[in-house]
Motif scaffolding. Structure first.
Motif, short mmCIF file in Angstrom:
data_model
loop_
_atom_site.label_atom_id
_atom_site.label_comp_id
_atom_site.label_asym_id
_atom_site.label_seq_id
_atom_site.Cartn_x
_atom_site.Cartn_y
_atom_site.Cartn_z
N ASN A 163 0.83 -1.20 0.00
CA ASN A 163 0.00 0.00 0.00
C ASN A 163 0.87 1.26 0.00
O ASN A 163 2.04 1.23 0.37
N SER A 164 0.26 2.37 -0.39
CA SER A 164 0.96 3.66 -0.40
C SER A 164 1.64 3.92 0.94
O SER A 164 1.02 3.79 1.99
N GLY A 165 2.92 4.27 0.90
CA GLY A 165 3.68 4.51 2.12
C GLY A 165 4.33 3.26 2.68
O GLY A 165 5.15 3.35 3.59
N PHE A 166 3.97 2.09 2.12
CA PHE A 166 4.58 0.84 2.58
C PHE A 166 4.82 -0.11 1.40
O PHE A 166 4.80 -1.31 1.54
N THR A 167 5.06 0.49 0.23
CA THR A 167 5.50 -0.32 -0.90
C THR A 167 6.97 -0.66 -0.72
O THR A 167 7.72 0.06 -0.05
N GLN A 168 7.39 -1.75 -1.33
CA GLN A 168 8.80 -2.13 -1.22
C GLN A 168 9.69 -1.07 -1.86
O GLN A 168 10.79 -0.79 -1.37
N GLU A 169 9.19 -0.46 -2.93
CA GLU A 169 10.00 0.56 -3.61
C GLU A 169 10.27 1.76 -2.70
O GLU A 169 11.41 2.25 -2.62
N GLU A 170 9.24 2.23 -2.00
CA GLU A 170 9.42 3.37 -1.10
C GLU A 170 10.33 3.01 0.06
O GLU A 170 11.20 3.79 0.46
N ARG A 171 10.13 1.84 0.61
CA ARG A 171 10.96 1.40 1.74
C ARG A 171 12.42 1.25 1.32
O ARG A 171 13.33 1.58 2.09
N ASP A 172 12.64 0.74 0.11
CA ASP A 172 14.01 0.58 -0.38
C ASP A 172 14.73 1.91 -0.52
O ASP A 172 15.95 2.00 -0.31
N LYS A 173 13.99 2.95 -0.90
CA LYS A 173 14.61 4.27 -1.01
C LYS A 173 15.08 4.77 0.36
O LYS A 173 16.16 5.38 0.47
N MET A 174 14.30 4.52 1.40
CA MET A 174 14.73 4.88 2.75
C MET A 174 15.94 4.04 3.17
O MET A 174 16.90 4.57 3.75
N THR A 175 15.91 2.76 2.87
CA THR A 175 17.05 1.89 3.19
C THR A 175 18.32 2.42 2.56
O THR A 175 19.39 2.42 3.17
N ARG A 176 18.22 2.87 1.31
CA ARG A 176 19.41 3.39 0.61
C ARG A 176 20.00 4.59 1.33
O ARG A 176 21.23 4.68 1.48
N ILE A 177 19.14 5.50 1.77
CA ILE A 177 19.65 6.66 2.50
C ILE A 177 20.39 6.23 3.77
O ILE A 177 21.51 6.67 4.05
N LEU A 178 19.77 5.32 4.53
CA LEU A 178 20.36 4.90 5.80
C LEU A 178 21.60 4.05 5.60
O LEU A 178 22.43 3.93 6.52
N ALA A 179 21.77 3.45 4.43
CA ALA A 179 22.95 2.65 4.14
C ALA A 179 24.10 3.48 3.59
O ALA A 179 25.19 2.95 3.35
N ASN A 180 23.84 4.77 3.40
CA ASN A 180 24.85 5.64 2.79
C ASN A 180 25.13 6.86 3.66
O ASN A 180 25.08 8.00 3.19
N GLY A 181 25.39 6.60 4.92
CA GLY A 181 25.92 7.65 5.78
C GLY A 181 24.94 8.39 6.64
O GLY A 181 25.29 9.43 7.22
N PHE A 182 23.71 7.85 6.79
CA PHE A 182 22.70 8.54 7.59
C PHE A 182 22.10 7.62 8.64
O PHE A 182 22.07 6.40 8.48
N THR A 183 21.57 8.23 9.72
CA THR A 183 21.03 7.51 10.85
C THR A 183 19.62 7.96 11.15
O THR A 183 19.35 9.17 11.25
N ASP A 184 18.71 7.03 11.29
CA ASP A 184 17.34 7.28 11.75
C ASP A 184 17.43 7.45 13.27
O ASP A 184 17.68 6.49 14.00
N THR A 185 17.24 8.68 13.75
CA THR A 185 17.54 8.95 15.16
C THR A 185 16.61 8.21 16.12
O THR A 185 17.03 7.83 17.22
N LEU A 186 15.37 7.97 15.73
CA LEU A 186 14.50 7.24 16.64
C LEU A 186 14.99 5.80 16.81
O LEU A 186 15.04 5.28 17.92
N ARG A 187 15.40 5.17 15.72
CA ARG A 187 15.91 3.81 15.84
C ARG A 187 17.28 3.76 16.52
O ARG A 187 17.66 2.72 17.05
#
Length: 254
Positions: A163-187
């Protein structure tokens, strides 16, 4: 230093519901808004001690972002490139001597996913933009990013896959950011909590029962991890279908 991000779902309506009480009580250095839903001249906020920066959408009553800050920036920009006009008012960047602050309202891919392709193009632009900024100095990236990254970021993950906001494509884009030098502060603070959400449907009792999604984030360049002090989700602060998110970070110790 304290930073707050909040999708207010219409700042004029939120002000009528107590926005200013929360704003003054939390006394943040930076207060970032998304979905302000107005044009220039439609509201005047007397926020003593704060500089105000607004990015209005061309379409009336739609989208829009703002930042209120106690600290005058070196530079302000409103798109991915200098001088670019972003017609939906979705991004504001403030530059400071030691960091950039990027406030974003990410496009929703829509319930029927008709805007998914456009959304993914936005994500690619944002990734390149964050990488460019991060190559110069640290970045604090915040706002309504319109994605629940992991299964623990929404209550009903099994029924929402795809569903919108939880497609694999959208989630993968967030994963890419976090795998390239960024941190999700809540996690960073709560790596396994599965009951922390920032958006709830207006349907009756949904918020009371905490049946929500976490789609509002503060993400930082990973070298800033050592300066993180506290993260809070203000679940019980009303005024919008989203709640405020606050981060405390001690950049003075750098």
């Amino acid at each position: 230093m304290k930073l707050v991000t909040w999708n207010v779902n219409g700042i004029r309506a939120c002000v009528r519901k107590g926005f200013l009480d929360f704003f003054h009580d939390i006394d943040a250095d930076f207060f970032c808004l998304q979905e302000t839903k107005l044009q220039a001249g439609q509201i005047e906020l007397d926020l003593e001690g704060y500089y105000q920066y607004w990015n209005y959408a061309e379409r009336k009553g739609y989208s829009g972002t703002a930042i209120f800050t106690k600290h005058e920036p070196l530079h302000v920009s409103y798109g991915f490139q200098e001088g670019e006009i972003e017609p939906e008012g979705r991004i504001i960047t403030l530059e400071y001597p030691d960091f950039y602050l990027v406030n974003v309202y990410t496009p929703n891919s829509k319930r029927d996913l008709t805007r998914l392709e456009e959304r993914l193009e936005w994500e690619d632009k944002m990734f390149d933009y964050l990488q460019e900024l991060d190559s110069k100095k640290a970045v604090i990236y915040c706002g309504d990013l319109n994605v629940a990254h992991q299964e623990i970021d929404l209550k009903n993950d099994k029924t929402n896959h795809g569903n919108s906001g939880f497609t694999q494509e959208e989630r993968d884009k967030m994963t890419r950011i976090l795998a390239n030098g960024f941190t999700d502060t809540l996690r960073f603070f709560y790596p396994e909590r599965d009951d922390i959400f920032t958006w709830w449907s207006y349907m009756k009792t949904i918020r009371e029962r905490n049946i929500g999604w976490r789609i509002d984030y503060v993400i930082v360049s990973s070298p800033l991890e050592k300066y993180l002090e506290n993260m809070e989700i203000h679940r019980y602060t009303l005024g919008s279908d989203h709640c405020p998110v606050s981060l405390e970070i001690n950049l003075n110790s750098r």
